[in-house]
Motif scaffolding. Sequence first.
Motif, PDB file in Angstrom:
ATOM      1  N   CYS A 292       0.047 -11.458  -9.722  1.00 15.64           N
ATOM      2  CA  CYS A 292       0.747 -12.601 -10.312  1.00 15.64           C
ATOM      3  C   CYS A 292      -0.158 -13.814 -10.152  1.00 15.64           C
ATOM      4  O   CYS A 292      -0.368 -14.292  -9.040  1.00 15.64           O
ATOM      5  N   GLY A 293      -0.696 -14.308 -11.268  1.00 11.25           N
ATOM      6  CA  GLY A 293      -1.652 -15.414 -11.227  1.00 11.25           C
ATOM      7  C   GLY A 293      -3.059 -14.847 -11.098  1.00 11.25           C
ATOM      8  O   GLY A 293      -3.270 -13.873 -10.351  1.00 11.25           O
ATOM      9  N   SER A 294      -4.005 -15.455 -11.829  1.00  3.08           N
ATOM     10  CA  SER A 294      -5.362 -14.873 -11.864  1.00  3.08           C
ATOM     11  C   SER A 294      -6.409 -15.841 -11.344  1.00  3.08           C
ATOM     12  O   SER A 294      -6.180 -17.049 -11.281  1.00  3.08           O
ATOM     13  N   GLY A 295      -7.564 -15.288 -10.992  1.00  2.00           N
ATOM     14  CA  GLY A 295      -8.662 -16.121 -10.487  1.00  2.00           C
ATOM     15  C   GLY A 295      -9.713 -15.241  -9.849  1.00  2.00           C
ATOM     16  O   GLY A 295      -9.933 -14.097 -10.282  1.00  2.00           O
ATOM     17  N   ILE A 296     -10.321 -15.725  -8.791  1.00  2.00           N
ATOM     18  CA  ILE A 296     -11.388 -14.959  -8.143  1.00  2.00           C
ATOM     19  C   ILE A 296     -10.866 -13.638  -7.587  1.00  2.00           C
ATOM     20  O   ILE A 296     -11.575 -12.620  -7.586  1.00  2.00           O
ATOM     21  N   THR A 297      -9.612 -13.627  -7.136  1.00  2.00           N
ATOM     22  CA  THR A 297      -9.017 -12.384  -6.633  1.00  2.00           C
ATOM     23  C   THR A 297      -9.047 -11.302  -7.720  1.00  2.00           C
ATOM     24  O   THR A 297      -9.256 -10.124  -7.425  1.00  2.00           O
ATOM     25  N   THR A 298      -8.832 -11.719  -8.962  1.00  2.00           N
ATOM     26  CA  THR A 298      -8.798 -10.770 -10.088  1.00  2.00           C
ATOM     27  C   THR A 298     -10.157 -10.082 -10.245  1.00  2.00           C
ATOM     28  O   THR A 298     -10.241  -8.890 -10.506  1.00  2.00           O
ATOM     29  N   LEU A 299     -11.225 -10.864 -10.082  1.00  2.00           N
ATOM     30  CA  LEU A 299     -12.572 -10.291 -10.225  1.00  2.00           C
ATOM     31  C   LEU A 299     -12.910  -9.384  -9.045  1.00  2.00           C
ATOM     32  O   LEU A 299     -13.408  -8.273  -9.224  1.00  2.00           O
ATOM     33  N   LEU A 300     -12.635  -9.868  -7.830  1.00  2.00           N
ATOM     34  CA  LEU A 300     -13.071  -9.116  -6.650  1.00  2.00           C
ATOM     35  C   LEU A 300     -12.229  -7.848  -6.460  1.00  2.00           C
ATOM     36  O   LEU A 300     -12.770  -6.772  -6.186  1.00  2.00           O
ATOM     37  N   LEU A 301     -10.929  -7.979  -6.624  1.00  2.00           N
ATOM     38  CA  LEU A 301     -10.075  -6.793  -6.524  1.00  2.00           C
ATOM     39  C   LEU A 301     -10.294  -5.905  -7.749  1.00  2.00           C
ATOM     40  O   LEU A 301     -10.307  -4.675  -7.642  1.00  2.00           O
ATOM     41  N   GLY A 302     -10.483  -6.539  -8.895  1.00  2.00           N
ATOM     42  CA  GLY A 302     -10.677  -5.793 -10.144  1.00  2.00           C
ATOM     43  C   GLY A 302     -11.890  -4.882 -10.066  1.00  2.00           C
ATOM     44  O   GLY A 302     -11.853  -3.746 -10.528  1.00  2.00           O
ATOM     45  N   HIS A 303     -12.963  -5.368  -9.446  1.00  2.00           N
ATOM     46  CA  HIS A 303     -14.145  -4.522  -9.331  1.00  2.00           C
ATOM     47  C   HIS A 303     -13.850  -3.306  -8.475  1.00  2.00           C
ATOM     48  O   HIS A 303     -14.216  -2.175  -8.809  1.00  2.00           O
ATOM     49  N   ARG A 304     -13.128  -3.526  -7.357  1.00  2.00           N
ATOM     50  CA  ARG A 304     -12.758  -2.384  -6.496  1.00  2.00           C
ATOM     51  C   ARG A 304     -11.866  -1.403  -7.258  1.00  2.00           C
ATOM     52  O   ARG A 304     -11.994  -0.186  -7.115  1.00  2.00           O
ATOM     53  N   CYS A 305     -10.931  -1.948  -8.034  1.00  2.00           N
ATOM     54  CA  CYS A 305     -10.037  -1.075  -8.813  1.00  2.00           C
ATOM     55  C   CYS A 305     -10.862  -0.231  -9.767  1.00  2.00           C
ATOM     56  O   CYS A 305     -10.606   0.969  -9.926  1.00  2.00           O
ATOM     57  N   GLN A 306     -11.832  -0.850 -10.395  1.00  2.00           N
ATOM     58  CA  GLN A 306     -12.675  -0.095 -11.333  1.00  2.00           C
ATOM     59  C   GLN A 306     -13.421   1.025 -10.607  1.00  2.00           C
ATOM     60  O   GLN A 306     -13.490   2.153 -11.089  1.00  2.00           O
ATOM     61  N   GLN A 307     -13.954   0.719  -9.414  1.00  2.00           N
ATOM     62  CA  GLN A 307     -14.662   1.756  -8.642  1.00  2.00           C
ATOM     63  C   GLN A 307     -13.729   2.935  -8.340  1.00  2.00           C
ATOM     64  O   GLN A 307     -14.156   4.075  -8.289  1.00  2.00           O
TER      65      GLN A 307
END
Length: 238
Positions: free
Chosen positions: A91-106
């Motif tokens: 809920c709400g986007s920002g740097i968390t989206t990029l850093l967690l998003g990369h882990r999710c992609q892995q």
Amino acid sequence: MIEAAKRIRRMARTLVESPGRLTEYYRSSFNAYQFQAIFAKYKQIPPNQLPPDGMIERLVEYWANSWSAKEEYIVGLLMHLNQTSGPILECGSGITTLLLGHRCQQLGRKLWVLEHHPGWATRMRTALAKHKLDQSVHIIDAPLVNSEHYSWYDVGNLPEGDIYNMVVCDGPPGHTHGGRYGLMPVLGERLSVGCHILLDDASRLGEQEVLARWEDEYGIKHEMIGQLKPYAVAIKSN
Ligand SMILES: C[S@@+](CC[C@H](N)C(=O)[O-])C[C@H]1O[C@@H](n2cnc3c(N)ncnc32)[C@H](O)[C@@H]1O
């Protein structure tokens, strides 16, 4: 060569006419360059390992948004990612989206992100595409909708069917009517039993009220974590 000369002439004119703008331009280019370089190193870390001390702090520094989460919360997100499974709701986007998003992609997991601000949503989609994360991370346009006791995201564009085992709750902004309370009445049924809800800014009065209401109305207990800017980990028990 001609292009370079034109660029220098443009910069010289900006320097004379508006020196502050040039400084700002260089500051943001420098920040973007540094962020990119450190993020490249972050991407090399295996998903079951935490980044070395200080790396997240530097990423937050060069992301350069005063509304960003801090290192404690982001490290908490990475730890809880490894204790949960399946798609994640943010809920709400920002740097968390990029850093967690990369882990999710892995890890082959999806991150669905509610964002109420159209301009910010565009900026985040551009950043995700730049870092090639847009197959795993999806920004959902979700304007805030008022109801009597709270405002919360319109989840009409969120694909149906997923059950979330982890929620990153760092939006909507703190001044929103009812704060972040709306998560439970609007999406509670789509959170699994045992879902990990990580609520940032949890020592603020508004978030304390939200936590108290979640406990009274939904039986959700929480634990406060962190020293500098504490966050809450709440587990959905039924
Ligand atoms: C607390 S921010 C979310 C921050 C995100 N978790 C992070 O760590 O970067 C919550 C919302 O505030 C809005 N926002 C982010 N930066 C902002 C800024 N500089 N000014 C105003 N609103 C902002 C966006 O709509 C975002 O979804």
